[in-house]
Design a protein around this motif. Structure first.
Motif, PDB file in Angstrom:
ATOM      1  N   TYR A 163     100.236 -16.610  53.939  1.00 20.65           N
ATOM      2  CA  TYR A 163     101.575 -17.200  53.864  1.00 20.65           C
ATOM      3  C   TYR A 163     102.267 -16.675  52.612  1.00 20.65           C
ATOM      4  N   GLU A 192     107.307 -16.661  48.895  1.00 25.17           N
ATOM      5  CA  GLU A 192     108.751 -16.806  49.064  1.00 25.17           C
ATOM      6  C   GLU A 192     109.076 -17.926  50.043  1.00 25.17           C
ATOM      7  N   ASP A 193     108.263 -18.056  51.113  1.00 25.58           N
ATOM      8  CA  ASP A 193     108.490 -19.135  52.075  1.00 25.58           C
ATOM      9  C   ASP A 193     108.063 -20.478  51.503  1.00 25.58           C
ATOM     10  N   HIS A 242     110.886 -21.674  49.468  1.00 22.26           N
ATOM     11  CA  HIS A 242     111.940 -22.258  50.302  1.00 22.26           C
ATOM     12  C   HIS A 242     111.610 -23.706  50.642  1.00 22.26           C
ATOM     13  N   TRP A 243     110.366 -23.944  51.079  1.00 22.22           N
ATOM     14  CA  TRP A 243     109.981 -25.307  51.447  1.00 22.22           C
ATOM     15  C   TRP A 243     109.946 -26.215  50.219  1.00 22.22           C
ATOM     16  N   THR A 292     106.342 -12.946  58.021  1.00 17.24           N
ATOM     17  CA  THR A 292     106.929 -13.271  59.327  1.00 17.24           C
ATOM     18  C   THR A 292     107.396 -12.019  60.049  1.00 17.24           C
ATOM     19  N   ALA A 332     109.088 -19.674  60.296  1.00 20.64           N
ATOM     20  CA  ALA A 332     108.422 -18.865  59.265  1.00 20.64           C
ATOM     21  C   ALA A 332     106.972 -19.327  59.202  1.00 20.64           C
TER      22      ALA A 332
END
Length: 219
Positions: free
Chosen positions: A71, A74-75, A78-79, A104, A151
């Motif tokens: 994972y 960067e994601d 975001h979360w 992704t 994502a």
């Protein structure tokens, strides 16, 4: 590679399900080099591809096609902003927390060389959110929220064993001439974009259970 994360086994918080009593979704970074190998079949194999990691429910998780879960930081960022709470590396149950890798957007069948010890991984499929994931985070409606964001992170199989540790470089050494990405597969099977399903049928690197699901839904 920002971090390599191993399970800290805990009671499964998804008490309303028939899932196993122990889960390995709570993963924390290690500063050690971790051996990675193909774990064998989902049911009856070693579960995770990383030594000393734990897969609680081996009926639905782990095995060769889900040997490693990656994972993007960067994601997670975001979360972290969306949920207004800190999220440490490993909080989504990922074995590998990456930086600068479009997880992704990775193509199914894409191969990653990791570190200098010969480890070679192949992108296979997106992660599917489950009740254990939702219960662990304690976010209401999380499965729907996670699905809409599309994502999901990527599962990888082990093509050649080796070791991995934080700080290792990730090099894409082979990228199929196709636009079938982790994100596209997720949108096809989870995001309601059924028009994408026929495009999954001939992707050899995609796990057979996903292709079978696509064939069933098309029929």
């Amino acid at each position: 590679m920002l971090s390599v994360n191993l399970a800290r086994p805990m009671p499964n918080p998804a008490k309303a399900t028939k899932a196993t009593k122990v889960t390995g979704i709570d993963k924390v970074p290690t500063d050690q080099a971790v051996p990675v190998r193909a774990p064998g079949p989902m049911r009856g194999g070693a579960g995770s591809g990383l030594r000393d990691d734990v897969i609680g429910n081996q009926r639905l998780h782990g095995g060769d096609d889900q040997a490693v879960y990656a994972y993007a930081r960067e994601d997670l960022d975001h979360w972290q902003s969306t949920l207004d709470r800190p999220l440490a590396n490993g909080n989504f149950g990922e074995n590998l927390t990456t930086a600068g890798v479009d997880v992704t957007g990775a193509r199914i069948g894409e191969r990653w060389r990791v570190g200098t010890d010969g480890l070679l991984l192949e992108v296979t499929s997106p992660r599917t959110p489950c009740r254990t994931f939702a219960s662990f985070l304690g976010v209401g409606g999380w499965i729907t929220t996670f699905t809409r964001a599309a994502a999901p992170g990527a599962y990888l199989r082990v093509i050649h064993p080796g070791t991995v540790r934080a700080g290792d470089d990730i090099e894409v050494v082979d990228r199929p001439d196709t636009d079938i990405t982790v994100g596209l597969v997720f949108r096809a099977i989870r995001g309601g974009e059924s028009e994408l399903l026929p495009r999954l049928l001939d992707v050899a690197a995609l796990p057979e259970d996903i292709r079978a699901l696509a064939r069933k839904r098309i029929a």
